[in-house]
Design a protein around this motif. Structure first.
Motif, PDB file in Angstrom:
ATOM      1  N   TYR A 254       5.327 -38.194  -2.490  1.00 49.21           N
ATOM      2  CA  TYR A 254       5.977 -36.937  -2.907  1.00 49.21           C
ATOM      3  C   TYR A 254       7.452 -37.134  -3.249  1.00 49.21           C
ATOM      4  N   LYS A 255       8.060 -38.192  -2.736  1.00 52.14           N
ATOM      5  CA  LYS A 255       9.479 -38.424  -3.044  1.00 52.14           C
ATOM      6  C   LYS A 255       9.691 -39.718  -3.850  1.00 52.14           C
ATOM      7  N   LEU A 256       8.601 -40.260  -4.392  1.00 56.77           N
ATOM      8  CA  LEU A 256       8.662 -41.507  -5.149  1.00 56.77           C
ATOM      9  C   LEU A 256       8.589 -41.223  -6.646  1.00 56.77           C
ATOM     10  N   SER A 257       9.465 -41.838  -7.413  1.00 57.55           N
ATOM     11  CA  SER A 257       9.467 -41.679  -8.866  1.00 57.55           C
ATOM     12  C   SER A 257       9.932 -42.973  -9.524  1.00 57.55           C
ATOM     13  N   GLY A 258       9.994 -42.968 -10.844  1.00 54.25           N
ATOM     14  CA  GLY A 258      10.416 -44.168 -11.567  1.00 54.25           C
ATOM     15  C   GLY A 258      11.366 -43.824 -12.695  1.00 54.25           C
ATOM     16  N   ILE A 259      12.399 -44.631 -12.864  1.00 54.13           N
ATOM     17  CA  ILE A 259      13.339 -44.495 -13.977  1.00 54.13           C
ATOM     18  C   ILE A 259      13.540 -45.885 -14.579  1.00 54.13           C
ATOM     19  N   ALA A 260      13.264 -46.015 -15.854  1.00 55.65           N
ATOM     20  CA  ALA A 260      13.379 -47.319 -16.512  1.00 55.65           C
ATOM     21  C   ALA A 260      14.841 -47.737 -16.634  1.00 55.65           C
ATOM     22  N   ASN A 261      15.103 -49.011 -16.397  1.00 54.21           N
ATOM     23  CA  ASN A 261      16.435 -49.553 -16.629  1.00 54.21           C
ATOM     24  C   ASN A 261      16.744 -49.570 -18.123  1.00 54.21           C
ATOM     25  N   GLY A 262      17.987 -49.798 -18.446  1.00 49.71           N
ATOM     26  CA  GLY A 262      18.390 -49.928 -19.842  1.00 49.71           C
ATOM     27  C   GLY A 262      18.908 -51.327 -20.118  1.00 49.71           C
ATOM     28  N   ILE A 263      19.461 -51.517 -21.289  1.00 52.17           N
ATOM     29  CA  ILE A 263      20.119 -52.775 -21.641  1.00 52.17           C
ATOM     30  C   ILE A 263      21.495 -52.458 -22.206  1.00 52.17           C
ATOM     31  N   ASP A 264      22.349 -53.451 -22.233  1.00 53.27           N
ATOM     32  CA  ASP A 264      23.693 -53.284 -22.771  1.00 53.27           C
ATOM     33  C   ASP A 264      23.612 -53.338 -24.296  1.00 53.27           C
ATOM     34  N   THR A 265      23.539 -52.176 -24.935  1.00 51.62           N
ATOM     35  CA  THR A 265      23.361 -52.135 -26.387  1.00 51.62           C
ATOM     36  C   THR A 265      24.629 -52.503 -27.154  1.00 51.62           C
ATOM     37  N   THR A 266      25.752 -52.560 -26.451  1.00 53.09           N
ATOM     38  CA  THR A 266      26.985 -53.025 -27.100  1.00 53.09           C
ATOM     39  C   THR A 266      26.977 -54.543 -27.213  1.00 53.09           C
ATOM     40  N   GLU A 267      26.643 -55.191 -26.103  1.00 52.64           N
ATOM     41  CA  GLU A 267      26.573 -56.655 -26.092  1.00 52.64           C
ATOM     42  C   GLU A 267      25.347 -57.154 -26.849  1.00 52.64           C
ATOM     43  N   MET A 268      24.201 -56.522 -26.607  1.00 50.91           N
ATOM     44  CA  MET A 268      22.954 -56.923 -27.264  1.00 50.91           C
ATOM     45  C   MET A 268      22.805 -56.148 -28.571  1.00 50.91           C
ATOM     46  N   ASN A 269      23.530 -56.577 -29.564  1.00 55.90           N
ATOM     47  CA  ASN A 269      23.560 -55.862 -30.844  1.00 55.90           C
ATOM     48  C   ASN A 269      23.500 -56.857 -31.997  1.00 55.90           C
ATOM     49  N   PRO A 270      22.395 -56.919 -32.721  1.00 64.21           N
ATOM     50  CA  PRO A 270      22.264 -57.895 -33.805  1.00 64.21           C
ATOM     51  C   PRO A 270      23.249 -57.679 -34.949  1.00 64.21           C
ATOM     52  N   GLU A 271      23.868 -56.503 -35.015  1.00 60.24           N
ATOM     53  CA  GLU A 271      24.850 -56.246 -36.075  1.00 60.24           C
ATOM     54  C   GLU A 271      26.197 -56.877 -35.776  1.00 60.24           C
ATOM     55  N   THR A 272      26.472 -57.143 -34.485  1.00 61.30           N
ATOM     56  CA  THR A 272      27.790 -57.661 -34.110  1.00 61.30           C
ATOM     57  C   THR A 272      27.730 -58.950 -33.286  1.00 61.30           C
ATOM     58  N   ASP A 273      26.538 -59.402 -32.938  1.00 66.28           N
ATOM     59  CA  ASP A 273      26.366 -60.557 -32.052  1.00 66.28           C
ATOM     60  C   ASP A 273      26.859 -61.841 -32.713  1.00 66.28           C
ATOM     61  N   LYS A 274      27.872 -62.456 -32.129  1.00 67.99           N
ATOM     62  CA  LYS A 274      28.439 -63.685 -32.688  1.00 67.99           C
ATOM     63  C   LYS A 274      27.659 -64.928 -32.272  1.00 67.99           C
ATOM     64  N   ASN A 275      26.652 -64.748 -31.418  1.00 71.84           N
ATOM     65  CA  ASN A 275      25.840 -65.892 -30.987  1.00 71.84           C
ATOM     66  C   ASN A 275      24.709 -66.206 -31.956  1.00 71.84           C
ATOM     67  N   ILE A 276      24.487 -65.314 -32.929  1.00 68.39           N
ATOM     68  CA  ILE A 276      23.415 -65.561 -33.898  1.00 68.39           C
ATOM     69  C   ILE A 276      24.030 -65.987 -35.231  1.00 68.39           C
ATOM     70  N   THR A 277      23.217 -66.536 -36.106  1.00 70.98           N
ATOM     71  CA  THR A 277      23.731 -67.122 -37.347  1.00 70.98           C
ATOM     72  C   THR A 277      24.214 -66.058 -38.320  1.00 70.98           C
ATOM     73  N   VAL A 278      23.412 -65.031 -38.544  1.00 68.95           N
ATOM     74  CA  VAL A 278      23.748 -63.973 -39.501  1.00 68.95           C
ATOM     75  C   VAL A 278      23.464 -62.615 -38.861  1.00 68.95           C
ATOM     76  N   PRO A 279      24.412 -61.676 -38.895  1.00 70.17           N
ATOM     77  CA  PRO A 279      24.139 -60.338 -38.345  1.00 70.17           C
ATOM     78  C   PRO A 279      23.136 -59.585 -39.223  1.00 70.17           C
ATOM     79  N   PHE A 280      22.413 -58.654 -38.612  1.00 69.62           N
ATOM     80  CA  PHE A 280      21.438 -57.881 -39.369  1.00 69.62           C
ATOM     81  C   PHE A 280      21.161 -56.579 -38.627  1.00 69.62           C
ATOM     82  N   SER A 281      20.427 -55.686 -39.272  1.00 72.65           N
ATOM     83  CA  SER A 281      20.057 -54.416 -38.658  1.00 72.65           C
ATOM     84  C   SER A 281      18.687 -54.009 -39.186  1.00 72.65           C
TER      85      SER A 281
END
Length: 492
Positions: A254-281
């Motif tokens: 009765y007091k148990l529920s679930g909430i999904a975690n998120g991710i850091d969408t600022t850091e994990m962003n293919p449009e700005t990620d400098k760790n990948i070869t070419v940015p994209f969206s």
């Protein structure tokens, strides 16, 4: 509303597993919504005080151990300090419990035989600090948000210990379990005597203290309990997933529920990620092919845009379903032309099997069998599919990160993965991935073959990649659910 998040680790100060990231991002996201959110954690020896300067809040805080003052064998109090690092651009304000013997003089964050004492001290230290702060007219939370077994002692103490029960009665307590497998400083599933949670807590240095299950006690005494996905909140009420606590989880459903975690969408962003070869969206997913070619070169695989790449990122452990992948790879020659990339560390036997596969099929299988924080971005950006055939997976953050980069996940239908991934329907062009029954090698193979057929259909493939990239897994969304839960607790 004032919220205190109590946890054993918190990024960037102490980072061992995913818990540190979850605490850091959640605290920041909740604070963005106007909530006065702060974190309470140990001041480990690994924390760089020069890099992260702190101010003294309370010096010589006497934390009661439960042993009488006349006890000559054990001290009745442990002396600690509480230090504070104020808010900065990236991280929520954080309090640090300082104790040389149990935190500062230890070389590591975890891994000691007296873990139960260390984290009971963290729990009691947090409550003692709140008590003293209240008496001085200082900051007192409306909600305490405890995390994993380390905070179970706190929840029991604030609800049952006479020293805190009355004075702090107005504070509501949420208990989040990120992983039900780790319940304390012993394996309770195979203990001779199971803790029922009914007996009062032993004094800190009593040898029987180790036999108390802090996770069970947190579940029993918290105002609300939640885990990191709605689906997992249902799973843990079964014997298969409850890790020995299923009877109690059904009792307190009765007091148990679930909430999904998120991710850091600022850091994990293919449009700005400098760790990948070419940015994209999602507007120019054709640029993924440049990253795909770069990934194939990086792992010394033949460069071919029309050859699908399956990536695996994670621990080499049974829980992650690595055995299922390896069993399918035994028949790699009968599969359509494709490539497999492995990234991770873990059990030696899996390491050896993967190494043999790379030697036997150097143009089809490649691996980097160590932990790394940059290569995953390259795999997300360049691989076509991510394999996550986990036996159980409470949250499934790696699938969220893959989707952010348009890497289509093939996952077991379990835990948070079930909420993150929706099966692709080639007729309606809806869905963002492929699912199979957990622990089912044949089901995994069918999902893999189905994914390959969609890859060959260019229009369908464009649709599923775009569907993947427009999913919203931000912590801001997660924070709103937690704030709503806090408000529910305060109303009741």
């Amino acid at each position: 509303m004032k919220v205190l998040i109590v946890a054993s680790e918190n990024s960037p100060y102490a980072q061992v597993g995913g818990l540190s990231q979850a605490i850091s991002f959640l605290a920041r996201a909740i604070a963005k919504q106007g909530t006065d959110t702060r974190v309470f954690m140990p001041k480990y020896g690994v924390i760089d005080s020069k890099k992260y300067p702190m101010e003294m809040v309370i010096e010589k805080l006497a934390v009661p151990t439960g042993h009488g003052k006349k006890n000559k064998k054990f001290p009745s109090e442990l002396i600690c300090n509480v230090k504070y690092r104020a808010n900065d651009e990236f991280y929520a304000p954080t309090y640090f419990l300082e104790n040389k013997e149990y935190f500062e003089l230890r070389a590591n964050v975890y891994g000691y035989s007296d873990e139960h004492i260390r984290f009971a001290l963290l729990s009691l230290g947090a409550l003692e600090w709140i008590l003293q702060s209240k008496k001085r007219g200082g900051w007192v939370p409306d909600v305490i948000h405890g995390n994993d077994w380390h905070a179970g002692y706190l929840i029991e103490a604030i609800k049952k210990n006479p020293r805190y029960k009355k004075e702090l009665a107005g504070i509501k307590v949420l208990y989040t379990v990120h992983n039900f497998r780790h319940q304390g400083n012993m394996n309770f599933r195979y203990a001779d005597r199971q803790d029922t949670g009914l007996r009062e807590m032993y004094p800190l240095f009593d040898p029987k203290m180790r036999t108390l299950n802090p996770m069970l006690r947190g579940i029993m005494n918290a105002d609300r309990v939640n885990t990191v996905s709605k689906h997992h909140a249902q799973e843990v009420q079964t014997k298969e997933y409850g890790e020995g606590l299923d009877v109690f989880l059904r009792k307190y459903a009765y007091k148990l529920s679930g909430i999904a975690n998120g991710i850091d969408t600022t850091e994990m962003n293919p449009e700005t990620d400098k760790n990948i070869t070419v940015p994209f969206s999602s507007r120019n997913i054709s640029e993924r092919l440049v990253n795909k070619a770069a990934l194939q070169k990086y792992f010394r695989l033949p460069v071919a845009a029309d050859v699908p790449i399956f990536g695996y990122i994670g621990r080499l452990a049974p829980q992650k379903g690595i055995e299922i992948i390896l069993e399918v790879l035994e028949h790699i020659e009968s599969l359509p032309k494709c490539q497999f990339i492995f990234l991770g560390s873990g059990a030696e036997n899996y390491y050896e099997e993967i190494k043999k596969m790379t030697e036997r099929y150097p143009t089809r299988v490649a691996a980097f069998l160590q932990r790394d924080f940059v290569i995953p971005r390259k795999i997300f950006a360049g691989a076509d599919f991510l394999l996550v055939p986990s036996l159980f997976e409470p949250g499934g953050i790696v699938a969220m990160e893959a989707l952010r980069y348009g890497c289509v996940p093939i996952v077991a239908d379990t835990g948070g993965l079930s909420e993150t991934v929706q099966g692709f329907d080639i007729n309606t062009r809806t869905g963002n991935g492929f699912l199979h029954a957990p622990k089912d090698v044949y089901g995994f193979l069918v999902a893999l073959i189905t994914a390959l057929s969609v890859f060959q259909d260019k229009d369908a493939w464009q649709s599923i990649v775009k569907n993947a990239m427009v999913c919203d897994f931000s912590w801001d969304k997660t924070a709103l659910h937690y704030i709503d839960l806090y408000k529910q607790m305060l109303r009741k």
